[in-house]
Design a protein around this motif. Sequence first.
Motif, short mmCIF file in Angstrom:
data_model
loop_
_atom_site.label_atom_id
_atom_site.label_comp_id
_atom_site.label_asym_id
_atom_site.label_seq_id
_atom_site.Cartn_x
_atom_site.Cartn_y
_atom_site.Cartn_z
N ASP A 1 9.96 -5.38 1.58
CA ASP A 1 9.08 -4.56 2.39
C ASP A 1 9.69 -4.25 3.58
N PRO A 2 9.58 -2.91 3.91
CA PRO A 2 10.40 -2.42 4.96
C PRO A 2 9.95 -2.99 6.13
N ALA A 3 8.65 -3.27 6.38
CA ALA A 3 8.09 -3.77 7.49
C ALA A 3 8.14 -5.32 7.91
N GLY A 4 8.56 -5.88 6.71
CA GLY A 4 9.06 -7.26 6.69
C GLY A 4 7.99 -8.28 6.56
N GLU A 5 6.59 -7.75 6.53
CA GLU A 5 5.63 -8.36 6.39
C GLU A 5 5.00 -9.13 5.33
N VAL A 6 5.49 -8.54 4.19
CA VAL A 6 4.78 -8.85 2.78
C VAL A 6 5.80 -9.32 1.97
N GLY A 7 5.88 -10.46 1.27
CA GLY A 7 6.58 -10.58 -0.07
C GLY A 7 6.39 -10.11 -1.18
N ILE A 8 7.60 -9.58 -1.88
CA ILE A 8 7.38 -8.75 -3.16
C ILE A 8 8.17 -9.52 -4.14
N GLU A 9 7.69 -10.14 -4.87
CA GLU A 9 8.38 -10.87 -6.08
C GLU A 9 7.95 -10.70 -7.46
N THR A 10 8.60 -10.46 -8.31
CA THR A 10 8.29 -10.22 -9.89
C THR A 10 8.66 -11.65 -10.51
N ALA B 1 4.41 -21.42 -25.64
CA ALA B 1 5.55 -20.82 -26.42
C ALA B 1 5.31 -19.42 -26.71
N GLY B 2 4.48 -18.66 -25.75
CA GLY B 2 4.22 -17.30 -25.75
C GLY B 2 5.27 -16.44 -25.43
N PRO B 3 5.40 -15.16 -25.51
CA PRO B 3 6.23 -14.13 -24.95
C PRO B 3 6.48 -14.05 -23.73
N VAL B 4 7.51 -13.58 -23.04
CA VAL B 4 7.85 -13.25 -21.79
C VAL B 4 6.74 -12.46 -21.17
N LEU B 5 6.28 -12.74 -20.07
CA LEU B 5 5.26 -12.03 -19.30
C LEU B 5 5.67 -11.67 -17.93
N GLN B 6 5.71 -10.33 -17.52
CA GLN B 6 6.04 -9.85 -16.48
C GLN B 6 4.87 -9.80 -15.44
N VAL B 7 5.15 -10.25 -14.26
CA VAL B 7 4.11 -10.35 -13.22
C VAL B 7 4.53 -10.36 -11.88
N TRP C 1 -1.87 -15.24 0.95
CA TRP C 1 -2.79 -14.73 0.05
C TRP C 1 -2.00 -14.06 -1.19
N VAL C 2 -2.12 -14.56 -2.15
CA VAL C 2 -1.35 -13.99 -3.46
C VAL C 2 -2.01 -12.88 -4.23
N TYR C 3 -1.58 -11.65 -4.40
CA TYR C 3 -2.03 -10.74 -5.08
C TYR C 3 -1.32 -10.11 -6.32
N ASP C 4 -1.93 -9.22 -7.09
CA ASP C 4 -1.19 -8.66 -8.44
C ASP C 4 -0.55 -7.48 -7.56
N ALA C 5 0.66 -7.39 -7.73
CA ALA C 5 1.21 -6.44 -6.65
C ALA C 5 0.97 -4.96 -6.99
N CYS C 6 0.52 -4.78 -8.33
CA CYS C 6 0.20 -3.52 -8.91
C CYS C 6 -0.86 -2.69 -7.98
N ALA C 7 -1.51 -3.64 -7.35
CA ALA C 7 -2.84 -2.88 -6.59
C ALA C 7 -2.60 -3.07 -5.06
N ASP C 8 -1.20 -3.51 -4.62
CA ASP C 8 -1.13 -3.73 -3.24
C ASP C 8 -0.20 -2.48 -2.74
N PRO C 9 -0.63 -1.78 -1.58
CA PRO C 9 0.02 -0.77 -1.53
C PRO C 9 1.80 -0.73 -1.05
N VAL C 10 2.18 -1.71 -0.79
CA VAL C 10 3.53 -2.23 -0.53
C VAL C 10 4.45 -1.98 -1.72
N TYR C 11 3.75 -2.34 -2.73
CA TYR C 11 4.59 -2.26 -4.22
C TYR C 11 4.96 -1.12 -4.63
N PRO C 12 3.95 -0.29 -4.96
CA PRO C 12 4.49 1.22 -5.60
C PRO C 12 5.82 1.91 -4.81
#
Length: 210
Positions: A45-54, A61-67, A96-107
Motif C-alpha cells: 500500500d503506497p500510503a503504508g496504512e493497509v496490509g495487502i496479503e493474498t 482435502a479441497g483444492p487450492v483457493l486464492q483469498v 478489520w479483515v476484508y475481501d481485498a477485491c472490494a477494498d480500493p487499495v487492492y485493484p
Amino acid sequence: MALLHRAELRPAKLDLLAAWLPTRSWFAGTAGADVTRVATYRFDDPAGEVGIETLLVRAGAGPVLQVPLTYRGAPLPGADQWLVGTTEHSVLGPRWVYDACADPVYPPALAAAVLAGAGQAEEYFEVDGKREVRPPNMTVTGGSAGGVEPPVVGTPWEVVDGDPTLIRADQLELAVVRRPASAEAPSAACLTGAWPDQPTPLVLAYAPSR
C-alpha cells in the motif's frame, strides 16, 4: 516493502477463513474442516496504512483457493458485506479483515502486477534496529505487458463475486482466479504464481479483453 510483526492474532487468519470461506459461492472443500496455508504473497500500500496479503489455502482435502485480504485499523465505510471478520493483533490492536477485491487499495496494486509486471512486496522484520528480510514462499510473475505503466484504476464501481471474481472500474476490469489451476492464460496481461509444491505456474489473475 511490507513490515511484518512477530505478533499473535486472536482469532487467527485461518480461523476467520474457516468460518467465512463456506459462505462463498466459489468455495470448494469441506465445510468445518481446518483451513491450511499453502503459500502467500503481499503487495504494498503506497500510503503504508493497509496490509495487502493474498493467501493460498485449502479447506480439508479441497483444492487450492486464492483469498486476497486487506487488513485495516478501522472499518472501511460501505464494505460490511465484504468483511471477513475482525481480529486482535497483539502489536497493532484491532484489525478489520476484508475481501481485498472490494477494498480500493487492492485493484491498483493488482493492476500494477498484472499489467506492468510489478512484483510482490519484500517482507521484513525490524530486529534490534536492523532489517531482517523474510524469503518469499512463492513467486509471482506479471504478464507480457510488463514494463508498461498501468492505467489509473480509480475506485471500483462493481465487484462480481464468483470464480473468477471480477473487479470493474472505469479504466479496466480485473479477474481474480479463486481456484487456480493449470490452464492456458486467458489474456496476455496476467499474473501467475508458483511455489515449491506447485512448480508449474498457475494463473492467479488477469485483465480480460474489453
